[in-house]
Design a protein around this motif. Structure first.
Motif, mmCIF file in Angstrom:
data_model
loop_
_atom_site.group_PDB
_atom_site.id
_atom_site.type_symbol
_atom_site.label_atom_id
_atom_site.label_comp_id
_atom_site.label_asym_id
_atom_site.label_seq_id
_atom_site.Cartn_x
_atom_site.Cartn_y
_atom_site.Cartn_z
ATOM 1 N N THR A 116 -5.519 -0.590 6.836
ATOM 2 C CA THR A 116 -4.581 -1.549 6.242
ATOM 3 C C THR A 116 -3.182 -1.304 6.797
ATOM 4 O O THR A 116 -2.697 -0.178 6.774
ATOM 5 C CB THR A 116 -4.526 -1.384 4.712
ATOM 6 O OG1 THR A 116 -5.826 -1.517 4.175
ATOM 7 C CG2 THR A 116 -3.608 -2.446 4.122
ATOM 8 N N GLN A 117 -2.557 -2.379 7.335
ATOM 9 C CA GLN A 117 -1.208 -2.266 7.869
ATOM 10 C C GLN A 117 -0.226 -2.680 6.789
ATOM 11 O O GLN A 117 -0.104 -3.848 6.460
ATOM 12 C CB GLN A 117 -1.061 -3.153 9.118
ATOM 13 C CG GLN A 117 -1.785 -2.634 10.338
ATOM 14 C CD GLN A 117 -1.106 -1.403 10.946
ATOM 15 O OE1 GLN A 117 -0.104 -0.922 10.452
ATOM 16 N NE2 GLN A 117 -1.691 -0.875 12.005
ATOM 17 N N LEU A 143 7.820 5.301 3.496
ATOM 18 C CA LEU A 143 7.245 6.280 2.582
ATOM 19 C C LEU A 143 6.755 5.557 1.332
ATOM 20 O O LEU A 143 7.536 4.975 0.577
ATOM 21 C CB LEU A 143 8.290 7.331 2.197
ATOM 22 C CG LEU A 143 7.814 8.422 1.226
ATOM 23 C CD1 LEU A 143 6.658 9.209 1.824
ATOM 24 C CD2 LEU A 143 8.968 9.358 0.870
ATOM 25 N N GLY A 197 4.286 6.311 -1.933
ATOM 26 C CA GLY A 197 3.614 7.444 -2.581
ATOM 27 C C GLY A 197 4.099 8.709 -1.897
ATOM 28 O O GLY A 197 5.306 8.939 -1.783
ATOM 29 N N GLN A 256 3.045 9.537 1.292
ATOM 30 C CA GLN A 256 2.539 9.388 2.655
ATOM 31 C C GLN A 256 3.378 8.349 3.401
ATOM 32 O O GLN A 256 3.795 7.345 2.818
ATOM 33 C CB GLN A 256 1.087 8.941 2.592
ATOM 34 C CG GLN A 256 0.423 8.652 3.926
ATOM 35 C CD GLN A 256 -0.992 8.178 3.755
ATOM 36 O OE1 GLN A 256 -1.682 8.568 2.817
ATOM 37 N NE2 GLN A 256 -1.441 7.314 4.662
ATOM 38 N N PHE A 257 3.603 8.621 4.691
ATOM 39 C CA PHE A 257 4.287 7.639 5.524
ATOM 40 C C PHE A 257 3.267 6.701 6.162
ATOM 41 O O PHE A 257 2.259 7.137 6.708
ATOM 42 C CB PHE A 257 5.086 8.340 6.632
ATOM 43 C CG PHE A 257 6.474 8.733 6.207
ATOM 44 C CD1 PHE A 257 6.792 10.054 5.934
ATOM 45 C CD2 PHE A 257 7.468 7.772 6.077
ATOM 46 C CE1 PHE A 257 8.069 10.406 5.526
ATOM 47 C CE2 PHE A 257 8.749 8.114 5.670
ATOM 48 C CZ PHE A 257 9.056 9.433 5.394
ATOM 49 N N PHE A 264 2.972 3.839 9.090
ATOM 50 C CA PHE A 264 3.688 3.410 10.279
ATOM 51 C C PHE A 264 3.466 1.927 10.566
ATOM 52 O O PHE A 264 2.390 1.377 10.297
ATOM 53 C CB PHE A 264 3.243 4.226 11.490
ATOM 54 C CG PHE A 264 3.905 5.568 11.567
ATOM 55 C CD1 PHE A 264 3.476 6.610 10.760
ATOM 56 C CD2 PHE A 264 4.972 5.789 12.424
ATOM 57 C CE1 PHE A 264 4.104 7.853 10.804
ATOM 58 C CE2 PHE A 264 5.596 7.029 12.482
ATOM 59 C CZ PHE A 264 5.160 8.051 11.668
ATOM 60 N N TYR A 269 -1.943 12.824 12.825
ATOM 61 C CA TYR A 269 -2.025 11.378 12.930
ATOM 62 C C TYR A 269 -2.903 10.999 14.128
ATOM 63 O O TYR A 269 -2.963 11.716 15.115
ATOM 64 C CB TYR A 269 -0.636 10.760 13.160
ATOM 65 C CG TYR A 269 0.320 10.871 12.000
ATOM 66 C CD1 TYR A 269 1.087 12.017 11.813
ATOM 67 C CD2 TYR A 269 0.456 9.822 11.098
ATOM 68 C CE1 TYR A 269 1.969 12.123 10.756
ATOM 69 C CE2 TYR A 269 1.342 9.905 10.037
ATOM 70 C CZ TYR A 269 2.098 11.055 9.869
ATOM 71 O OH TYR A 269 2.976 11.149 8.824
ATOM 72 N N LEU A 297 -0.360 4.061 14.588
ATOM 73 C CA LEU A 297 -0.331 5.426 14.087
ATOM 74 C C LEU A 297 -0.896 5.467 12.675
ATOM 75 O O LEU A 297 -0.360 4.821 11.769
ATOM 76 C CB LEU A 297 1.112 5.936 14.041
ATOM 77 C CG LEU A 297 1.494 6.997 15.038
ATOM 78 C CD1 LEU A 297 2.997 7.046 15.230
ATOM 79 C CD2 LEU A 297 1.029 8.349 14.496
ATOM 80 N N GLN A 298 -1.954 6.241 12.479
ATOM 81 C CA GLN A 298 -2.562 6.330 11.157
ATOM 82 C C GLN A 298 -2.636 7.784 10.711
ATOM 83 O O GLN A 298 -3.020 8.657 11.492
ATOM 84 C CB GLN A 298 -3.959 5.707 11.178
ATOM 85 C CG GLN A 298 -3.928 4.197 11.406
ATOM 86 C CD GLN A 298 -5.297 3.583 11.233
ATOM 87 O OE1 GLN A 298 -6.231 3.886 11.954
ATOM 88 N NE2 GLN A 298 -5.433 2.710 10.241
ATOM 89 N N PHE A 299 -2.307 7.997 9.448
ATOM 90 C CA PHE A 299 -2.247 9.326 8.865
ATOM 91 C C PHE A 299 -3.653 9.868 8.621
ATOM 92 O O PHE A 299 -4.506 9.195 8.038
ATOM 93 C CB PHE A 299 -1.467 9.246 7.550
ATOM 94 C CG PHE A 299 -1.452 10.502 6.735
ATOM 95 C CD1 PHE A 299 -2.235 10.603 5.596
ATOM 96 C CD2 PHE A 299 -0.655 11.578 7.089
ATOM 97 C CE1 PHE A 299 -2.223 11.752 4.824
ATOM 98 C CE2 PHE A 299 -0.631 12.734 6.323
ATOM 99 C CZ PHE A 299 -1.416 12.808 5.186
ATOM 100 N N ASN A 352 -2.570 16.180 1.234
ATOM 101 C CA ASN A 352 -2.745 14.740 1.223
ATOM 102 C C ASN A 352 -3.742 14.368 2.310
ATOM 103 O O ASN A 352 -3.847 15.053 3.341
ATOM 104 C CB ASN A 352 -1.393 14.071 1.502
ATOM 105 C CG ASN A 352 -1.357 12.627 1.075
ATOM 106 O OD1 ASN A 352 -2.272 12.136 0.437
ATOM 107 N ND2 ASN A 352 -0.292 11.939 1.438
ATOM 108 N N THR A 398 7.116 14.259 3.529
ATOM 109 C CA THR A 398 7.944 13.152 3.060
ATOM 110 C C THR A 398 9.390 13.314 3.497
ATOM 111 O O THR A 398 10.220 12.467 3.216
ATOM 112 C CB THR A 398 7.876 13.035 1.526
ATOM 113 O OG1 THR A 398 8.246 14.284 0.943
ATOM 114 C CG2 THR A 398 6.478 12.666 1.077
ATOM 115 N N GLN A 403 10.035 14.543 9.946
ATOM 116 C CA GLN A 403 8.882 15.052 10.665
ATOM 117 C C GLN A 403 9.229 15.175 12.145
ATOM 118 O O GLN A 403 9.868 14.292 12.715
ATOM 119 C CB GLN A 403 7.678 14.121 10.501
ATOM 120 C CG GLN A 403 7.171 14.004 9.079
ATOM 121 C CD GLN A 403 5.912 13.186 9.012
ATOM 122 O OE1 GLN A 403 4.805 13.691 9.194
ATOM 123 N NE2 GLN A 403 6.052 11.906 8.750
#
Lengths: 109, 113
Positions: free
Chosen positions: A1-2, A92, A94, A96-97, A99, B35, B43-45, B56, B99, B102
């Motif tokens: 999900t973006q 940001l 919650g 978590q970032f 992108f 990532y 870019l995905q965490f 997390n 948070t 980084q």
């Protein structure tokens, strides 16, 4: 999900021109960061904005956080070839970032 | 201070194999995040570790796992590799939690054939 959509996706301009990159979402973010990434390297943090309506300037770069903290913009004045790269916003949400999709900028000498 | 280092920088693996990537954070940083970056998804965490504990986790299958050692160095493991795992894997360190600011490493380019 973006969660974050950036526009434009690609941008090619002549040296000396001005440009604006947009980062939009329907979600509210606690803070928002902008990064620049060059080929073969990791993203480098440019700025963090926290307060709705906040404006920060970094030399020729101006960053703005929307009043509702759902969107942001990056404006570059008199672009130079050294500005070439992939610009990423990160919100940001919650703890978590998330992108954005990225804007690839090419500045032609 | 030395920046974030990642090893190896490039890796080629075959489907079904497993791989371990390593990340050494900036000295004094206790948080390490991973990532995945691909042209299609951006870019995905993946996950964040802080003081050896996973703090997390992103929305990735269990084939992706990680750990952090007492010196804050971190490893990421991907088992049963799939073609879609081909990506640039980035590690980022932070003084406190992810948070805050980084600092990213140069990444490991993984190609799965």
């Amino acid at each position: 999900t973006q969660l974050l959509e950036q526009s434009p996706q690609f941008l090619s301009i002549q040296e000396g021109e001005n440009l604006t990159v947009y980062c939009n979402s329907s979600s509210v973010f606690s803070s928002l960061q902008w990064y620049r990434q060059e080929p073969g390297e990791g993203p480098v943090l440019l700025v963090t904005v926290v307060t709705g309506g906040e404006v920060k300037k970094l030399k020729r770069l101006t960053f703005q956080f929307g009043d509702a903290r759902k969107d942001s913009s990056l404006h570059i004045t008199a672009a130079q070839p050294g500005d070439t790269g992939l610009y990423l916003c990160a919100g940001l949400y919650g703890n978590q970032f998330y992108f954005g999709t990225g804007t690839s900028l090419t500045v032609i000498p | 201070k030395a920046g974030v280092t990642q090893t190896p920088r490039y890796l080629i693996k075959t489907r079904g194999q497993q791989v371990t990537l390593s990340c050494s954070p900036i000295s004094g940083h206790r948080s390490v995040s991973w990532y995945q970056q691909t042209p299609g998804q951006g870019l995905q965490f993946l996950f964040e570790y802080f003081s050896e504990t996973q703090r997390n986790k992103g929305n990735f299958p269990g084939r992706f796992s990680g750990r952090q050692f007492s010196n804050s160095r971190s490893e990421m493991n991907v088992s049963t590799l799939e073609l879609g795992d081909s990506a640039l894997y980035l590690c980022a360190s932070s003084p406190q939690t992810a948070t805050y600011e980084q600092y990213f490493g140069p990444g490991t380019r993984l190609t799965v054939t």
